[in-house]
Design an enzyme around this catalytic site. Sequence first.
Site, mmCIF file in Angstrom:
data_model
loop_
_atom_site.group_PDB
_atom_site.id
_atom_site.type_symbol
_atom_site.label_atom_id
_atom_site.label_comp_id
_atom_site.label_asym_id
_atom_site.label_seq_id
_atom_site.Cartn_x
_atom_site.Cartn_y
_atom_site.Cartn_z
ATOM 1 N N ASP A 198 -41.180 -66.388 73.364
ATOM 2 C CA ASP A 198 -41.509 -66.248 71.941
ATOM 3 C C ASP A 198 -42.149 -67.564 71.508
ATOM 4 O OD1 ASP A 198 -41.449 -66.329 69.134
ATOM 5 O OD2 ASP A 198 -39.672 -65.064 69.013
ATOM 6 N N TYR A 257 -34.016 -66.903 67.807
ATOM 7 C CA TYR A 257 -34.038 -66.258 66.495
ATOM 8 C C TYR A 257 -32.796 -65.356 66.386
ATOM 9 C CZ TYR A 257 -35.941 -63.645 62.545
ATOM 10 O OH TYR A 257 -36.135 -63.069 61.330
ATOM 11 N N ARG A 280 -51.399 -44.693 65.074
ATOM 12 C CA ARG A 280 -50.258 -45.158 65.892
ATOM 13 C C ARG A 280 -50.691 -45.400 67.338
ATOM 14 N NH1 ARG A 280 -46.433 -41.938 68.077
ATOM 15 N NH2 ARG A 280 -46.730 -40.315 66.491
ATOM 16 N N LYS A 286 -45.616 -65.538 60.621
ATOM 17 C CA LYS A 286 -45.487 -66.988 60.460
ATOM 18 C C LYS A 286 -46.862 -67.666 60.547
ATOM 19 C CE LYS A 286 -41.189 -65.625 60.426
ATOM 20 N NZ LYS A 286 -40.350 -65.576 61.610
HETATM 21 C C1 LIG Z 1 -39.396 -64.732 62.260
HETATM 22 C C2 LIG Z 1 -39.200 -64.755 63.722
HETATM 23 C C3 LIG Z 1 -39.036 -63.569 64.452
HETATM 24 C C4 LIG Z 1 -38.985 -62.209 63.791
HETATM 25 O O1 LIG Z 1 -40.203 -61.903 63.194
HETATM 26 P P1 LIG Z 1 -40.361 -60.861 61.961
HETATM 27 O O2 LIG Z 1 -41.814 -60.849 61.738
HETATM 28 O O3 LIG Z 1 -39.534 -61.386 60.839
HETATM 29 O O4 LIG Z 1 -39.811 -59.554 62.458
HETATM 30 C C5 LIG Z 1 -38.916 -63.659 65.836
HETATM 31 N N1 LIG Z 1 -38.917 -64.853 66.457
HETATM 32 C C6 LIG Z 1 -39.053 -66.020 65.788
HETATM 33 C C7 LIG Z 1 -39.044 -67.305 66.535
HETATM 34 C C8 LIG Z 1 -39.204 -66.009 64.401
HETATM 35 O O5 LIG Z 1 -39.327 -67.161 63.735
#
Ligand SMILES: *Cc1c(COP(=O)(O)O)cnc(C)c1O
Length: 398
Positions: free
Chosen positions: A188, A116, A63, A213
Amino acid sequence: MPDAKHDHGSRSIATRTVHHPVASPTSYPVATPLYQTSTFRVADAATIARYAEQTQPQAYYTRWGNPTIEVLEKVLADLEGGQKCLALASGMAAVTTTLLGLLRPGDHVVAGSSLYTATTEFLSSDLAELGISVDFVDPTDPEAFARAVRKNTRMFYVETPTNPTLQLTDLAAVCRIADETGNLAVVDNTFASPYNQTPLALGADVVIHSVTKYLSGHTDVIGGCLVTDAETAEQLWHQRTMLGGCIDPFAAWLVLRGVKTLAVRMQRHNDNALAVAEALRSHPAVSRVLYPGLASHPQYELAQRQMSGFGGMIAFELAGGRAAGVKLVESTRLVVLAVSLGGVETLIEHPASMSHAPLSDEQLRRAGIPPGLIRLSVGIEDPDDLIADLWQALDRLS
Ligand SMILES: *Cc1c(COP(=O)(O)O)cnc(C)c1O
């Protein structure tokens, strides 16, 4: 390092099943080894005491840090052009750790209005309970961020391109306003990936990813990261260690494997999405196609300036509205009906009946999401096969 004494002769089976020889570092593997361990053998008590005081010790307790995770963090920091990266258990762990680590009760956030959905919810309900307020503004208008600044504003928070409408925020302009007004700019960058856009170079203070992603790219792992300067990273490392959202070493290892092909995958995502977007424009059931790489995109000029490629995400609107949207996503054969994005497989989603299902047509309109809007995450398949499948599904709408 103390020797893992491997004395077979005198110990019982109950002991020998538990204590294994430790691999000695005499070979040089090309792939990063997976340190699937929660804790690390140390030489003496004083070493533990020293590690417990350190930021990010790599051989103390996972951790806190772990050698496999450390390699991933070095790779991702480098890709985004930042000093330090922290890898986390999910994109949402990266979002919440950043917000909780950098905001205090009484602070105010100016956020883009198209984020998101879980991020929007965390900003507007969970943070409100902690006495942190947020104003959502038009992400395409940098001046809207300037106008929303109050005395207690501490942070600007944006995503670009936005989900699911693929609007762009002018990062250089918004980060400059953040800087001039004494605010942190958090971006993000999940939709673009560092292959197509690097917000730190445009003035951002923290970049967040759902590595679930494009960075991992193979639809087989949940993970997140944040990239920032060394000082902010130290503060957020403490927050991550307290909240406990560290990434699992195996997840980190999968991301390390996936990221090796980021450049070839992104080039193919970029090419395929442009080909599919151009083809969709000519089908009579499609009333509008939104893709930053099309000259018809309202912010095409900004896209050319701020992005080096336009990614795999497309949105398109069906003339037949909500009912046509449901029928289309249930009619594709190759294209997969599923949430998420950024993997090698092409995925389709209908926000009005899926991710944004609780909203009425009127509420959707206010959120800028037409009831007939379809979101497509274009994968790396042969684009002709993708277009043929979308065509047969679109033909069924008439
Ligand atoms: C999928 C996504 C998230 C969240 O990510 P997880 O890995 O599902 O927790 C945050 N921001 C964007 C733009 C996303 O596409």
